[in-house]
Design an enzyme around this catalytic site. Structure first.
Site, PDB file in Angstrom:
ATOM      1  N   ASN A  54      64.551 170.540 -11.005  1.00  0.00           N
ATOM      2  CA  ASN A  54      65.501 170.088 -10.023  1.00  0.00           C
ATOM      3  C   ASN A  54      65.479 168.547 -10.107  1.00  0.00           C
ATOM      4  O   ASN A  54      64.619 167.769 -10.005  1.00  0.00           O
ATOM      5  CB  ASN A  54      64.599 170.188  -8.407  1.00  0.00           C
ATOM      6  CG  ASN A  54      65.240 169.420  -7.398  1.00  0.00           C
ATOM      7  OD1 ASN A  54      66.546 169.089  -7.453  1.00  0.00           O
ATOM      8  ND2 ASN A  54      64.413 169.316  -6.427  1.00  0.00           N
ATOM      9  N   TRP A  55      66.678 168.365 -10.576  1.00  0.00           N
ATOM     10  CA  TRP A  55      66.885 166.775 -10.937  1.00  0.00           C
ATOM     11  C   TRP A  55      67.178 165.812  -9.701  1.00  0.00           C
ATOM     12  O   TRP A  55      67.128 164.702 -10.089  1.00  0.00           O
ATOM     13  CB  TRP A  55      68.245 166.755 -11.867  1.00  0.00           C
ATOM     14  CG  TRP A  55      68.171 167.474 -13.035  1.00  0.00           C
ATOM     15  CD1 TRP A  55      67.397 168.460 -13.565  1.00  0.00           C
ATOM     16  CD2 TRP A  55      69.403 167.683 -14.099  1.00  0.00           C
ATOM     17  NE1 TRP A  55      67.860 169.070 -14.709  1.00  0.00           N
ATOM     18  CE2 TRP A  55      69.015 168.362 -15.421  1.00  0.00           C
ATOM     19  CE3 TRP A  55      70.863 167.134 -14.079  1.00  0.00           C
ATOM     20  CZ2 TRP A  55      69.785 168.862 -16.085  1.00  0.00           C
ATOM     21  CZ3 TRP A  55      71.449 167.142 -15.220  1.00  0.00           C
ATOM     22  CH2 TRP A  55      71.009 168.155 -16.263  1.00  0.00           C
ATOM     23  N   LYS A  56      67.297 166.461  -8.570  1.00  0.00           N
ATOM     24  CA  LYS A  56      67.409 165.581  -7.473  1.00  0.00           C
ATOM     25  C   LYS A  56      68.591 164.834  -7.586  1.00  0.00           C
ATOM     26  O   LYS A  56      69.545 164.915  -8.240  1.00  0.00           O
ATOM     27  CB  LYS A  56      66.131 164.736  -7.174  1.00  0.00           C
ATOM     28  CG  LYS A  56      64.950 165.667  -7.085  1.00  0.00           C
ATOM     29  CD  LYS A  56      63.802 164.868  -6.518  1.00  0.00           C
ATOM     30  CE  LYS A  56      62.593 165.992  -6.759  1.00  0.00           C
ATOM     31  NZ  LYS A  56      61.389 165.485  -6.050  1.00  0.00           N
ATOM     32  N   HIS A  60      64.381 172.158   0.781  1.00  0.00           N
ATOM     33  CA  HIS A  60      63.493 171.222   0.180  1.00  0.00           C
ATOM     34  C   HIS A  60      62.692 170.241   1.064  1.00  0.00           C
ATOM     35  O   HIS A  60      63.448 169.778   1.988  1.00  0.00           O
ATOM     36  CB  HIS A  60      64.150 170.528  -1.029  1.00  0.00           C
ATOM     37  CG  HIS A  60      63.207 169.848  -1.778  1.00  0.00           C
ATOM     38  ND1 HIS A  60      62.745 168.332  -1.653  1.00  0.00           N
ATOM     39  CD2 HIS A  60      62.547 169.871  -3.281  1.00  0.00           C
ATOM     40  CE1 HIS A  60      61.798 168.099  -2.753  1.00  0.00           C
ATOM     41  NE2 HIS A  60      61.981 169.002  -3.803  1.00  0.00           N
ATOM     42  N   GLU A  78      62.362 167.062   0.967  1.00  0.00           N
ATOM     43  CA  GLU A  78      63.015 165.833   1.087  1.00  0.00           C
ATOM     44  C   GLU A  78      64.378 166.132   1.942  1.00  0.00           C
ATOM     45  O   GLU A  78      64.700 165.149   2.952  1.00  0.00           O
ATOM     46  CB  GLU A  78      63.598 165.347  -0.227  1.00  0.00           C
ATOM     47  CG  GLU A  78      62.467 164.797  -0.977  1.00  0.00           C
ATOM     48  CD  GLU A  78      62.593 165.022  -2.793  1.00  0.00           C
ATOM     49  OE1 GLU A  78      63.744 165.427  -3.026  1.00  0.00           O
ATOM     50  OE2 GLU A  78      61.529 164.927  -3.291  1.00  0.00           O
ATOM     51  N   GLY A 129      55.882 164.543  -6.461  1.00  0.00           N
ATOM     52  CA  GLY A 129      56.280 163.321  -6.827  1.00  0.00           C
ATOM     53  C   GLY A 129      55.396 162.404  -6.755  1.00  0.00           C
ATOM     54  O   GLY A 129      55.559 161.125  -6.914  1.00  0.00           O
ATOM     55  N   GLY A 145      60.313 168.849 -10.422  1.00  0.00           N
ATOM     56  CA  GLY A 145      60.975 167.499 -10.358  1.00  0.00           C
ATOM     57  C   GLY A 145      61.248 166.428 -11.512  1.00  0.00           C
ATOM     58  O   GLY A 145      61.876 166.835 -12.414  1.00  0.00           O
ATOM     59  N   GLY A 146      60.606 165.580 -11.109  1.00  0.00           N
ATOM     60  CA  GLY A 146      60.464 164.431 -12.284  1.00  0.00           C
ATOM     61  C   GLY A 146      60.190 164.879 -13.839  1.00  0.00           C
ATOM     62  O   GLY A 146      61.128 164.472 -14.758  1.00  0.00           O
TER      63      GLY A 146
HETATM   64  C1  PEP Z   1      60.206 168.892  -6.338  1.00  0.00           C
HETATM   65  O1  PEP Z   1      61.025 168.057  -6.102  1.00  0.00           O
HETATM   66  O2  PEP Z   1      60.650 170.028  -5.849  1.00  0.00           O
HETATM   67  C2  PEP Z   1      58.935 168.463  -7.100  1.00  0.00           C
HETATM   68  C3  PEP Z   1      58.202 169.301  -6.990  1.00  0.00           C
HETATM   69  O3  PEP Z   1      59.143 167.313  -7.705  1.00  0.00           O
HETATM   70  P1  PEP Z   1      57.879 167.039  -8.552  1.00  0.00           P
HETATM   71  O4  PEP Z   1      57.879 167.636  -9.773  1.00  0.00           O
HETATM   72  O5  PEP Z   1      58.465 165.375  -9.110  1.00  0.00           O
HETATM   73  O6  PEP Z   1      56.661 166.782  -7.963  1.00  0.00           O
END
Ligand code: PEP
Length: 255
Positions: free
Chosen positions: A9-11, A95, A97, A173, A234-235
């Site tokens: 997930n690049w957000k 999600h 967020e 995150g 994510g990251g």
């Molecule tokens: C996410 O956004 O779903 C996530 C798990 O982010 P990260 O891996 O950066 O914690």
């Protein structure tokens, strides 16, 4: 046997040129990896270009959200029909967020899951507790509330098309990963709930991903847990040198 799914997930990251560079690197490094599902979830602006780049590749395309209506006066929104049209297969729904910053509720999540299924998209439905909820001993109540709310009115055969992403909000995150034991405990609990809501077939067939600071260093111990079927990353999905080892670290289970 559930097929492992690793999704990035690049957000709200990556311009078009940055996206092209990342996808070229991932295609090169992950060529021929067929035993698990690999999904890239870029921002909307990059979907069309990446869709073209992924034609005939082993990597699939996902979107970060959708609206439940087919079309109409919903400025800023994107419909399931549009996502299907651009070649999207998976869509992230609920999600944390979205729940925290954009007012998503179990009701909107449920509408979106139904709309995605109606259009033939595969939902990745995110659930998970905040730190205060875990510390208050309420983690499993929150998980149950998100799961039952999101799946309300969805038949077993459709539920099998959904991927549940268990993402403890305190691990997203933050660099703070749930231990494999904590993650497995939650995944097992979710599977138990699925058996109660539906039956053994759905409980054993539906895939449950873990999400929250997944990295090359911790993927192997997470994926080794019996009820963890993949990761929502994510990251670490923004860099070839981090996402590739996460995918490759999951291969043993997918083989
Ligand atoms: C996410 O956004 O779903 C996530 C798990 O982010 P990260 O891996 O950066 O914690």
């Amino acid at each position: 046997m559930r097929r492992v799914i690793i999704a990035g997930n690049w957000k709200m990251n990556k311009t078009i040129s940055e996206s092209i560079e990342l996808v070229n690197g991932l295609k090169r490094e992950l060529f021929g990896v067929e035993s698990i599902d690999i999904v890239l979830i870029p921002p909307y602006t990059a979907l069309s270009g990446i869709s073209d780049m992924l034609t005939d590749s082993n990597i699939e395309l996902g979107a970060q959200d959708l609206h439940w209506e087919e079309k109409g006066a919903f400025t800023g929104e994107v419909s399931p029909v549009m996502l299907k049209d651009v070649g999207v297969k998976y869509v992230v729904i609920g999600h944390s967020e979205r729940r925290t910053y954009f007012g998503e509720t179990n009701e909107t999540v449920n509408k979106k899951v139904k709309a995605a299924l109606r259009e033939g998209l595969l939902p990745i439905m995110c659930i998970g507790e905040h730190l205060e909820e875990r510390e208050a001993g309420k983690a499993f109540d929150v998980i149950e509330d998100h799961l039952r709310g999101g799946l309300k009115g969805i038949a077993g055969e459709d539920a099998l098309k959904i991927v549940i992403a268990y993402e403890p909000v305190w691990a997203i995150g933050t660099g703070k990963t749930a231990t494999p034991e904590q993650a497995e405990e939650a995944h097992k609990y979710i599977r138990g709930l699925l058996a109660k809501i539906y039956d053994k077939t759905v409980a054993e067939g539906l895939r449950i991903q873990y999400g929250g600071s997944v990295k090359p260093e911790n993927i192997k111990e997470l994926i080794n847990e019996p009820d963890i079927d993949g990761a929502l990353v994510g990251g670490a999905s923004l860099k070839v040198e981090q996402f590739v080892p996460i995918v490759k670290g999951s291969l043993k289970k997918g083989a």
